[in-house]
Design a protein around this motif. Structure first.
Motif, PDB file in Angstrom:
ATOM      1  N   ALA A 150     -37.255  64.662 -22.301  1.00  0.00           N
ATOM      2  CA  ALA A 150     -36.905  65.948 -21.679  1.00  0.00           C
ATOM      3  C   ALA A 150     -35.645  65.862 -20.825  1.00  0.00           C
ATOM      4  CB  ALA A 150     -38.069  66.446 -20.822  1.00  0.00           C
ATOM      5  N   ASP A 151     -35.273  64.648 -20.437  1.00  0.00           N
ATOM      6  CA  ASP A 151     -34.106  64.475 -19.567  1.00  0.00           C
ATOM      7  C   ASP A 151     -32.873  63.932 -20.293  1.00  0.00           C
ATOM      8  OD1 ASP A 151     -35.362  65.382 -17.248  1.00  0.00           O
ATOM      9  OD2 ASP A 151     -36.251  63.418 -16.866  1.00  0.00           O
ATOM     10  N   LEU A 153     -30.328  63.382 -24.136  1.00  0.00           N
ATOM     11  CA  LEU A 153     -29.775  63.934 -25.370  1.00  0.00           C
ATOM     12  C   LEU A 153     -30.275  63.096 -26.546  1.00  0.00           C
ATOM     13  CD1 LEU A 153     -26.114  64.479 -24.133  1.00  0.00           C
ATOM     14  CD2 LEU A 153     -27.774  66.285 -24.689  1.00  0.00           C
ATOM     15  N   GLY A 172     -36.066  67.269 -31.068  1.00  0.00           N
ATOM     16  CA  GLY A 172     -34.783  67.723 -30.531  1.00  0.00           C
ATOM     17  C   GLY A 172     -34.939  68.888 -29.566  1.00  0.00           C
ATOM     18  N   ASN A 173     -35.880  69.788 -29.871  1.00  0.00           N
ATOM     19  CA  ASN A 173     -36.097  70.952 -29.001  1.00  0.00           C
ATOM     20  C   ASN A 173     -36.598  70.558 -27.614  1.00  0.00           C
ATOM     21  OD1 ASN A 173     -35.302  72.569 -31.089  1.00  0.00           O
ATOM     22  ND2 ASN A 173     -37.366  73.201 -31.675  1.00  0.00           N
ATOM     23  N   GLU A 174     -37.301  69.415 -27.529  1.00  0.00           N
ATOM     24  CA  GLU A 174     -37.788  68.938 -26.234  1.00  0.00           C
ATOM     25  C   GLU A 174     -36.680  68.306 -25.401  1.00  0.00           C
ATOM     26  OE1 GLU A 174     -40.937  69.161 -24.736  1.00  0.00           O
ATOM     27  OE2 GLU A 174     -41.008  70.653 -26.343  1.00  0.00           O
ATOM     28  N   ALA A 175     -35.654  67.805 -26.083  1.00  0.00           N
ATOM     29  CA  ALA A 175     -34.565  67.100 -25.393  1.00  0.00           C
ATOM     30  C   ALA A 175     -33.642  68.091 -24.685  1.00  0.00           C
ATOM     31  CB  ALA A 175     -33.776  66.262 -26.388  1.00  0.00           C
ATOM     32  N   MET A 176     -32.737  67.592 -23.884  1.00  0.00           N
ATOM     33  CA  MET A 176     -31.719  68.428 -23.247  1.00  0.00           C
ATOM     34  C   MET A 176     -30.733  68.980 -24.264  1.00  0.00           C
ATOM     35  SD  MET A 176     -31.990  69.033 -20.097  1.00  0.00           S
ATOM     36  CE  MET A 176     -31.607  68.584 -18.413  1.00  0.00           C
ATOM     37  N   GLY A 177     -30.673  68.322 -25.416  1.00  0.00           N
ATOM     38  CA  GLY A 177     -29.780  68.763 -26.480  1.00  0.00           C
ATOM     39  C   GLY A 177     -29.812  67.768 -27.612  1.00  0.00           C
ATOM     40  N   GLU A 195     -26.023  57.055 -23.065  1.00  0.00           N
ATOM     41  CA  GLU A 195     -25.473  58.404 -23.243  1.00  0.00           C
ATOM     42  C   GLU A 195     -26.411  59.301 -24.043  1.00  0.00           C
ATOM     43  OE1 GLU A 195     -21.747  57.532 -25.067  1.00  0.00           O
ATOM     44  OE2 GLU A 195     -20.878  56.739 -23.232  1.00  0.00           O
ATOM     45  N   GLN A 196     -27.310  58.706 -24.804  1.00  0.00           N
ATOM     46  CA  GLN A 196     -28.366  59.433 -25.505  1.00  0.00           C
ATOM     47  C   GLN A 196     -29.673  58.686 -25.216  1.00  0.00           C
ATOM     48  OE1 GLN A 196     -25.713  60.891 -29.406  1.00  0.00           O
ATOM     49  NE2 GLN A 196     -27.462  59.571 -29.740  1.00  0.00           N
TER      50      GLN A 196
ATOM     51  N   ARG B  36     -32.889  75.057 -17.832  1.00  0.00           N
ATOM     52  CA  ARG B  36     -32.709  73.618 -17.614  1.00  0.00           C
ATOM     53  C   ARG B  36     -31.536  73.032 -18.389  1.00  0.00           C
ATOM     54  NH1 ARG B  36     -35.529  69.625 -21.307  1.00  0.00           N
ATOM     55  NH2 ARG B  36     -36.050  70.821 -23.159  1.00  0.00           N
ATOM     56  N   ARG B  37     -31.071  73.767 -19.398  1.00  0.00           N
ATOM     57  CA  ARG B  37     -29.931  73.270 -20.170  1.00  0.00           C
ATOM     58  C   ARG B  37     -28.618  73.895 -19.726  1.00  0.00           C
ATOM     59  NH1 ARG B  37     -32.943  73.651 -26.029  1.00  0.00           N
ATOM     60  NH2 ARG B  37     -33.720  71.523 -26.111  1.00  0.00           N
ATOM     61  N   MET B  91     -23.220  69.461 -19.871  1.00  0.00           N
ATOM     62  CA  MET B  91     -24.352  68.574 -20.181  1.00  0.00           C
ATOM     63  C   MET B  91     -23.848  67.168 -20.551  1.00  0.00           C
ATOM     64  SD  MET B  91     -27.621  68.405 -20.331  1.00  0.00           S
ATOM     65  CE  MET B  91     -28.306  70.040 -20.565  1.00  0.00           C
ATOM     66  N   LEU B  95     -24.652  63.781 -18.449  1.00  0.00           N
ATOM     67  CA  LEU B  95     -25.474  62.738 -19.071  1.00  0.00           C
ATOM     68  C   LEU B  95     -24.650  61.615 -19.697  1.00  0.00           C
ATOM     69  CD1 LEU B  95     -28.279  64.896 -20.741  1.00  0.00           C
ATOM     70  CD2 LEU B  95     -28.397  63.602 -18.611  1.00  0.00           C
ATOM     71  N   GLN B  96     -23.365  61.874 -19.975  1.00  0.00           N
ATOM     72  CA  GLN B  96     -22.558  60.855 -20.668  1.00  0.00           C
ATOM     73  C   GLN B  96     -21.298  60.460 -19.898  1.00  0.00           C
ATOM     74  OE1 GLN B  96     -21.874  62.597 -24.642  1.00  0.00           O
ATOM     75  NE2 GLN B  96     -23.885  61.814 -25.232  1.00  0.00           N
ATOM     76  N   GLN B  97     -20.922  61.271 -18.940  1.00  0.00           N
ATOM     77  CA  GLN B  97     -19.653  61.073 -18.230  1.00  0.00           C
ATOM     78  C   GLN B  97     -18.470  60.968 -19.188  1.00  0.00           C
ATOM     79  OE1 GLN B  97     -22.325  58.667 -16.662  1.00  0.00           O
ATOM     80  NE2 GLN B  97     -22.849  60.759 -16.089  1.00  0.00           N
ATOM     81  N   ARG B  98     -18.617  61.578 -20.338  1.00  0.00           N
ATOM     82  CA  ARG B  98     -17.490  61.739 -21.270  1.00  0.00           C
ATOM     83  C   ARG B  98     -17.842  62.853 -22.252  1.00  0.00           C
ATOM     84  NH1 ARG B  98     -16.855  58.234 -25.940  1.00  0.00           N
ATOM     85  NH2 ARG B  98     -18.902  57.753 -26.727  1.00  0.00           N
TER      86      ARG B  98
END
Lengths: 255, 255
Positions: A150-151, A153, A172-177, A195-196, B36-37, B91, B95-98
């Protein structure tokens, strides 16, 4: 011993990258394999030949498994097996001239020992293993933060996400993206660099061998989507790499 | 005149990028907006304030439309309007800083004049417009090759691809592959550099203003998915940028 092997292979991969960059100054010859989206180029073949020659000259008793047909088809995982994908993300290579990588995984008696993923054009090179530590360029990487689904990508294979194969779209729907990069090695690299939080795809051994050797020492979990352990002499399988929390979160959703 | 404006704004965007890189050495403060997104950070706000201050000091009569609430809400497009997204891909930034970018589009009487898309961490900066030419870093870009949908990679919004909104998934199925980057500016950059044949998403004016100013001079086509021309005082709309051939190919499929 493994440290020495690490430095040797690292230098080969960097040399392969230099040759690829040089090759990109000329036009690429593209051949279609099984379908219009399954490509191979003269540079894939030249890079595989370069790496195989190096391995055979230095370690003549080792076995090699590779994407572009140079595999010596070992019957067991006994001894040392090199699993190589000279250019992972060939479609990106052909259409973008970037977002591809060189990958090598080294296994001993079925256990991952060393991995190498080199994003040539972005100059991001992850290499190492359990006994040597894992490095991004010259920086040693700490264990990956245990992010929940949930937090984070989620990286995915495009078709599996579109058609919700085994519940991939629900994950994927549960993820931030969701991110679709079109290159397994770059997805592994993203997960390894935090990063993911994970990546789901349909992978052959040369797509994940380097990745698992690099991921597991950093606390990440890798298996087939069924939960079954991977085996580098298997064929293509649905595959997940993720933080342990994301792995648990995804496994509840996947079917 | 536009050449001078180009150089001025280019220097501001580079300065903003330096400040963002510097800010990344400290921890980022993240706030949730509508869901949240939908995030905003202290650095989005600081970057918008920096750019707005520069614009107001140098061009006090101009209007500004921006993502993070500093818009002066012009009622018409008359005169010069600046459309800014201080950090597009928030986002990814968090989450990635890039894989984020700074974007500015400059419009005069509703017409796109100059655009700026700066992928800060990859150091890829596209800037220019119809009268000045369009540049990637210091290289002037030629018109984009007119690739067909079947021969190119399609960028997409993840949700539109997953749920086949207006046929987006069908369009992706015709392409060589789909990519989900999570940052409109980077998708525009990919199309502008010929790495993707198009991009479909759901965009606010600050997501596309810079992109259209850069894309149209290179022969790319931009509109709402309905085919209706974009208008920078509209709200969020389904949007496509593509080569003219891909645009035609996609429009046959989209509904």
């Amino acid at each position: 011993m493994e440290q020495e092997l690490l430095l040797t292979v690292k230098s080969w991969v960097i040399e392969a990258g230099e040759q690829i960059k040089e090759s990109l100054k000329s036009s690429i010859e593209v051949d279609i394999k099984s379908n219009r989206r399954d490509l191979v180029t003269n540079i894939d073949k030249a890079t595989e030949a370069f790496l195989v020659d190096k391995i055979k000259a230095a370690y003549p008793n080792d076995h090699i498994v590779g994407e572009e047909g140079i595999s010596d088809k070992p019957e067991t995982v006994a001894g040392r097996v090199w699993v190589i994908d000279p250019i992972d993300g060939t479609m990106n290579f052909v259409l973008q001239q970037r977002n591809f990588c060189v990958m090598i995984g080294i296994f001993e008696d079925g256990e991952p020992k060393l991995g190498f993923i080199y994003d040539v054009m972005a100059n991001r090179f992850v290499y190492g293993g359990k006994s040597t530590g894992v490095y991004l360029n010259d920086t040693k990487l700490a264990p990956v933060e245990n992010t929940s689904l949930a937090d984070g990508l989620m990286g995915s294979n495009g078709s599996m996400f579109a058609h919700d194969v085994h519940g991939t779209q629900k994950v994927g729907n549960e993820a931030m993206g969701v991110r679709i990069l079109g290159c397994a090695g770059l997805d592994f690299l993203s997960v390894i660099c935090g990063e993911q939080c994970g990546y789901i795809s349909n992978l052959a051994p040369w797509d994940y061998a380097a990745g698992v050797a690099l991921s597991e020492p950093l606390g990440l979990k890798c298996s087939y989507l069924s939960g079954k352990p991977y085996h580098i002499l298997d064929g293509r399988e649905y595959f997940i790499v993720a933080t342990t929390q994301t792995y648990q979160d995804a496994m509840v959703i996947l079917n």
